[in-house]
Design a protein around this motif. Sequence first.
Motif, mmCIF file in Angstrom:
data_model
loop_
_atom_site.group_PDB
_atom_site.id
_atom_site.type_symbol
_atom_site.label_atom_id
_atom_site.label_comp_id
_atom_site.label_asym_id
_atom_site.label_seq_id
_atom_site.Cartn_x
_atom_site.Cartn_y
_atom_site.Cartn_z
ATOM 1 N N TYR A 68 -34.932 -19.652 -28.697
ATOM 2 C CA TYR A 68 -34.784 -18.193 -28.654
ATOM 3 C C TYR A 68 -36.043 -17.510 -29.180
ATOM 4 O O TYR A 68 -36.591 -16.605 -28.543
ATOM 5 C CB TYR A 68 -33.559 -17.784 -29.478
ATOM 6 N N TYR A 69 -36.525 -17.938 -30.346
ATOM 7 C CA TYR A 69 -37.688 -17.278 -30.930
ATOM 8 C C TYR A 69 -38.979 -17.624 -30.195
ATOM 9 O O TYR A 69 -39.870 -16.774 -30.083
ATOM 10 C CB TYR A 69 -37.800 -17.583 -32.427
ATOM 11 N N LEU A 70 -39.112 -18.836 -29.666
ATOM 12 C CA LEU A 70 -40.274 -19.140 -28.836
ATOM 13 C C LEU A 70 -40.287 -18.252 -27.598
ATOM 14 O O LEU A 70 -41.339 -17.752 -27.191
ATOM 15 C CB LEU A 70 -40.288 -20.617 -28.440
ATOM 16 N N GLY A 71 -39.112 -18.052 -27.002
ATOM 17 C CA GLY A 71 -39.024 -17.152 -25.854
ATOM 18 C C GLY A 71 -39.360 -15.721 -26.219
ATOM 19 O O GLY A 71 -40.036 -15.015 -25.468
ATOM 20 N N ALA A 72 -38.912 -15.284 -27.384
ATOM 21 C CA ALA A 72 -39.192 -13.920 -27.825
ATOM 22 C C ALA A 72 -40.686 -13.708 -28.065
ATOM 23 O O ALA A 72 -41.200 -12.606 -27.879
ATOM 24 C CB ALA A 72 -38.408 -13.604 -29.099
ATOM 25 N N VAL B 104 -23.367 -28.502 -35.597
ATOM 26 C CA VAL B 104 -23.669 -27.072 -35.556
ATOM 27 C C VAL B 104 -25.081 -26.789 -36.064
ATOM 28 O O VAL B 104 -25.813 -26.018 -35.448
ATOM 29 C CB VAL B 104 -22.617 -26.275 -36.354
ATOM 30 N N ALA B 105 -25.482 -27.396 -37.156
ATOM 31 C CA ALA B 105 -26.808 -27.119 -37.716
ATOM 32 C C ALA B 105 -27.908 -27.517 -36.740
ATOM 33 O O ALA B 105 -28.842 -26.749 -36.492
ATOM 34 C CB ALA B 105 -26.984 -27.851 -39.037
ATOM 35 N N MET C 1 -32.026 -21.626 -31.710
ATOM 36 C CA MET C 1 -32.836 -20.552 -32.274
ATOM 37 C C MET C 1 -34.333 -20.812 -32.110
ATOM 38 O O MET C 1 -35.099 -19.860 -31.965
ATOM 39 C CB MET C 1 -32.477 -20.335 -33.749
ATOM 40 N N THR C 2 -34.742 -22.070 -32.115
ATOM 41 C CA THR C 2 -36.149 -22.372 -31.847
ATOM 42 C C THR C 2 -36.517 -21.898 -30.449
ATOM 43 O O THR C 2 -37.536 -21.235 -30.248
ATOM 44 C CB THR C 2 -36.423 -23.875 -31.996
ATOM 45 N N MET D 133 -23.970 -16.169 -28.633
ATOM 46 C CA MET D 133 -24.703 -17.416 -28.429
ATOM 47 C C MET D 133 -24.345 -18.435 -29.517
ATOM 48 O O MET D 133 -24.105 -19.605 -29.232
ATOM 49 C CB MET D 133 -26.208 -17.177 -28.413
ATOM 50 N N HIS D 134 -24.259 -17.983 -30.760
ATOM 51 C CA HIS D 134 -23.890 -18.905 -31.841
ATOM 52 C C HIS D 134 -22.457 -19.408 -31.673
ATOM 53 O O HIS D 134 -22.175 -20.583 -31.927
ATOM 54 C CB HIS D 134 -24.069 -18.248 -33.208
#
Length: 102
Positions: free
Chosen positions: A52-56, A41-42, A49-50, A29-30
Amino acid sequence: MSGLTLGVAIAAIGMFVGFIAQLAAIGIMHAAVVDRAPHAVARATGVTMTGYYLGALATPVSFGALVDWLGTYTWAWLAMALASGVGAACFARANRVGDVVP
């Protein structure tokens, strides 16, 4: 699931393969983010990632709430499959960030 009938060693192997697959998926993914937005990129990684982690955090709760509300796993699995399909379609349609965001 197979660990229940085939033993703890099979479950441990399955967990190891699952962990490796998860780490590989994040790496891929990265790499895709860098390919799509090399000049940002940043920012692109932060947004990715925001999400991704909200989904997790939200997915297990949503899945459990659907199972409790509907009384079956079938609709919860279908809803999660649909959400995954929508996410994959959005990712496939993504343009380079510079083309979308000024």
